[in-house]
Design an enzyme around this catalytic site. Structure first.
Site, PDB file in Angstrom:
ATOM      1  N   GLY A 163       0.844  -1.199  -0.117  1.00 44.46           N
ATOM      2  CA  GLY A 163      -0.072  -0.044  -0.067  1.00 44.46           C
ATOM      3  C   GLY A 163       0.916   1.116   0.117  1.00 44.46           C
ATOM      4  CB  CYS A 222       5.422  -4.228   0.642  1.00 41.24           C
ATOM      5  SG  CYS A 222       6.256  -2.884   0.588  1.00 41.24           S
ATOM      6  CE1 TYR A 223       0.412   0.960   5.246  1.00 47.23           C
ATOM      7  CE2 TYR A 223      -0.984  -0.961   5.285  1.00 47.23           C
ATOM      8  CZ  TYR A 223      -0.493   0.606   5.910  1.00 47.23           C
ATOM      9  OH  TYR A 223      -1.347   1.270   6.398  1.00 47.23           O
ATOM     10  CG  HIS A 240       6.176  -5.820  -4.194  1.00 42.94           C
ATOM     11  ND1 HIS A 240       4.913  -5.340  -3.916  1.00 42.94           N
ATOM     12  CD2 HIS A 240       7.065  -4.617  -3.294  1.00 42.94           C
ATOM     13  CE1 HIS A 240       4.867  -4.382  -3.051  1.00 42.94           C
ATOM     14  NE2 HIS A 240       6.004  -3.887  -3.037  1.00 42.94           N
ATOM     15  CD  GLU A 285       3.193  -8.445  -5.451  1.00 42.96           C
ATOM     16  OE1 GLU A 285       4.129  -8.990  -4.792  1.00 42.96           O
ATOM     17  OE2 GLU A 285       3.122  -7.114  -4.973  1.00 42.96           O
ATOM     18  N   GLY A 291     -10.900  -8.333 -32.660  1.00 43.03           N
ATOM     19  CA  GLY A 291      -9.602  -8.606 -31.830  1.00 43.03           C
ATOM     20  C   GLY A 291     -10.080  -9.682 -30.932  1.00 43.03           C
ATOM     21  CG  ASP A 316      -8.485  -7.750 -25.556  1.00 42.39           C
ATOM     22  OD1 ASP A 316      -8.184  -8.850 -25.571  1.00 42.39           O
ATOM     23  OD2 ASP A 316      -7.921  -6.751 -25.468  1.00 42.39           O
ATOM     24  CB  SER A 317     -14.332  -7.207 -28.758  1.00 40.93           C
ATOM     25  OG  SER A 317     -14.007  -7.545 -29.832  1.00 40.93           O
ATOM     26  CE  LYS A 338      -4.476  -8.900 -26.092  1.00 44.90           C
ATOM     27  NZ  LYS A 338      -5.330  -8.155 -26.691  1.00 44.90           N
TER      28      LYS A 338
END
Ligand code: XMP
Length: 529
Positions: free
Chosen positions: A71, A98-99, A186, A188, A242, A244-245, A386
């Site tokens: 954070g 972290c935080y 981190h 991740e 595309g 995504d749509s 993606k």
């Protein structure tokens, strides 16, 4: 189903089917979704909840373990977000990042010193407790990505030091008895070498979670959510061709069936066979209600004489909205619009720099439509990345030709035909581009992130047969990239480039010279306009 603290305060429904759940408590992290994604990659179900959600909402989910995010604040600052008081008493394994580590340490009785050292970027992580389950199989020294100002300086009772860096003595801490762990770095982010392994160790070896979650589970919960959001309304989706749509539309189609109508506007600026592939996939394979609008002439008309790249983008965006609106308005009862917004789009649109940063290119989308047409937005992919969307597309049965489609700009080939866009020039580029993509896809390894042809406004002299030619120059662009924000030109083998060049000059009338673009982004961009 995942919930992003900064987006909406409405909580997702508790899963109908009991399953192991990790609750990610969000303290305002940039990377909350990335953590959720890493947990998904381990096939574990997770939800992101705001740090101050009522405990009853957490308890109802019966979480198996907790992850506390980073954070932007200092845990010692007035008004800083703090752990729900019930958390430590829950008896569940906790990983603070972290935080989150500082909060855990503070709540457990440790000491945090604000701003003692600032450590940003990569640091060498040296493991002190090599037998800790959190660091199982992690090399004794590896790179970890740090981004913090505050530091834990005194361990809470029951905790031991697990790892350090040169500047941070307590880079990882843990209370093995209570299964509470904290990492200052981190895990991740991709820059932390063993980050995924450390998260996996927490999920498996500490919390004992099994690999149960699948993309099909995402589909089930997304369908349930879409049905709730849409209700009885009719919904439309602008299909661009595309990935995504296409994935968003086919997910929504699964949820609400024939209450969804897709509008596919063929603006005539697509690649070879692209329009047919989209129409076939949606109408014939997925049986989605599809209106295919042949607007090729209209777009050529609005582009006539337009040579400025920005003017082209604006003209295409406007015309797209006009065409889409005309057709959507003919459908009665439409209240919702499906968009394939992805999580990186959400993060980028929220960056502090976006409002003040220089505009490089106007990206064409249907962003103005929802307000204009009073439509509710349905964005089922807004928490995915993606590659997860591609996996989802495969799971939904979309053909490879769509799932593996390269990123393609909304204004299409209009920004790859430099200068004036005409029917003939589009046809020439379409063929040259198909040859380039076919050859590169056949033999480049690794496959570049994006590769295509560009038709330049240049003509040059050549000799073919025994005669002089004065014809077009085609450029080939192939880049490696992770996200399109930066890119490097792909080092394609010379033999491959030679084949592309020979084939284009031999097979595409009107081209007598082919060049290869060897510029990175920055300073260039991926597209030429
Ligand atoms: P540039 O050219 O800005 O492109 O380096 C970065 C990535 O974005 C794609 N691109 C677009 N995508 N609408 C889109 O949806 C657009 O208007 C647009 N312009 C560029 C480009 O193909 C590359 O992948």
């Amino acid at each position: 189903m995942i919930f992003n603290v900064s987006e909406k305060r409405e909580l997702p429904p508790v899963q109908a089917v009991a399953q192991e759940t990790v609750i990610i408590l969000d303290f305002g992290a940039q990377y909350a979704q990335l953590i959720a994604r890493r947990v998904r990659e381990e096939h574990v179900y997770s939800e992101i909840l705001p740090f101050d959600v009522p405990w009853a909402d957490i308890a109802r989910r019966n979480p198996t373990a907790f992850i506390l995010t980073g954070g932007p604040q200092s845990v010692m600052a007035a008004g800083a977000p703090h752990l729900p008081p019930e958390l430590l008493a829950s008896g569940r394994p906790i990983l603070g990042i972290c935080y989150g580590m500082q909060e855990l340490a503070l709540a457990a009785g440790g000491t945090i010193v604000p701003g003692r050292i600032r450590e940003y970027g990569k640091a060498e992580l040296i493991i002190d407790a090599v037998h800790s389950p959190l660091f199982a199989e992690v090399p004794p020294r590896s790179q970890a990505w740090m981004s913090h100002g505050d530091t834990v300086t005194a361990l809470p009772h029951g905790f031991i030091k697990l790892a350090h860096t040169e500047n941070c003595d307590l880079a990882a801490i843990g209370d093995p008895q209570r299964q509470w762990y904290g990492v200052q770095f981190h895990p991740e982010v991709g820059h932390t070498d063993s980050g995924r392994l450390i998260l996996r160790n927490f999920l498996r070896k500490v919390a004992g979670l099994r690999r149960r979650w699948q993309m099909s589970s995402f589909i089930d919960s997304a369908i349930e959510r879409i049905r709730r959001e849409v209700g009885d309304a009719r919904t439309i989706c602008a299909l661009s061709g595309g990935v995504d749509s296409a994935v968003a539309a086919s997910l929504v189609a699964r949820a609400i069936g024939d209450k969804l109508t897709c509008v596919f506007v063929d603006h005539g600026l697509l690649r070879e066979h692209e329009a047919d592939e989209v129409i076939e996939a949606f109408r014939d394979v997925l049986h989605v209600d599809l209106i295919a609008v042949d607007a090729r002439e209209r777009f050529l008309d609005v582009l006539a004489g337009v040579v400025d790249p920005e003017a082209k983008r604006v003209a295409i965006g406007r015309e797209f909205i006009r065409v889409f609106e005309e057709h959507a308005k003919r459908l009665p009862g439409v209240e919702c619009l499906v968009q394939g917004t992805l999580y990186p789009d959400v993060i980028e649109s929220k960056t502090p720099h976006s409002a003040t940063g220089a505009k490089i290119k106007t990206h064409h989308n249907v962003g103005g439509l929802p307000e204009r047409m009073h439509l509710r937005l349905i964005e089922p992919l807004r928490l995915l990345f993606k590659d997860e969307v591609r996996a989802l597309g495969r799971e939904l049965g979309l053909p490879d030709s769509i799932v593996h489609r390269q990123p393609f700009p909304g204004p299409g080939l209009a920004v790859r035909v430099l200068g004036a866009v005409t029917q003939d020039r589009l046809a020439l580029l379409r063929r040259a581009d198909a040859i380039a993509r076919e050859e590169i896809a056949r033999s480049a390894s690794p496959l570049p992130w994006q590769f295509f042809a560009v038709l330049t406004p240049l003509q040059s002299v050549g000799v073919m047969g025994d005669g002089r030619t004065y014809a077009n120059l085609v450029a080939i662009r192939a880049v490696s990239s992770e996200d399109g924000m930066t890119a490097d030109w792909a080092r394609l083998p010379h033999e491959l480039l030679a084949r592309v060049s020979t084939r284009i000059v031999n097979e595409v009338a009107g081209v007598n010279r082919v060049v290869y673009d060897i510029t990175a982004k920055p300073p260039a961009t991926i597209e030429w306009e």
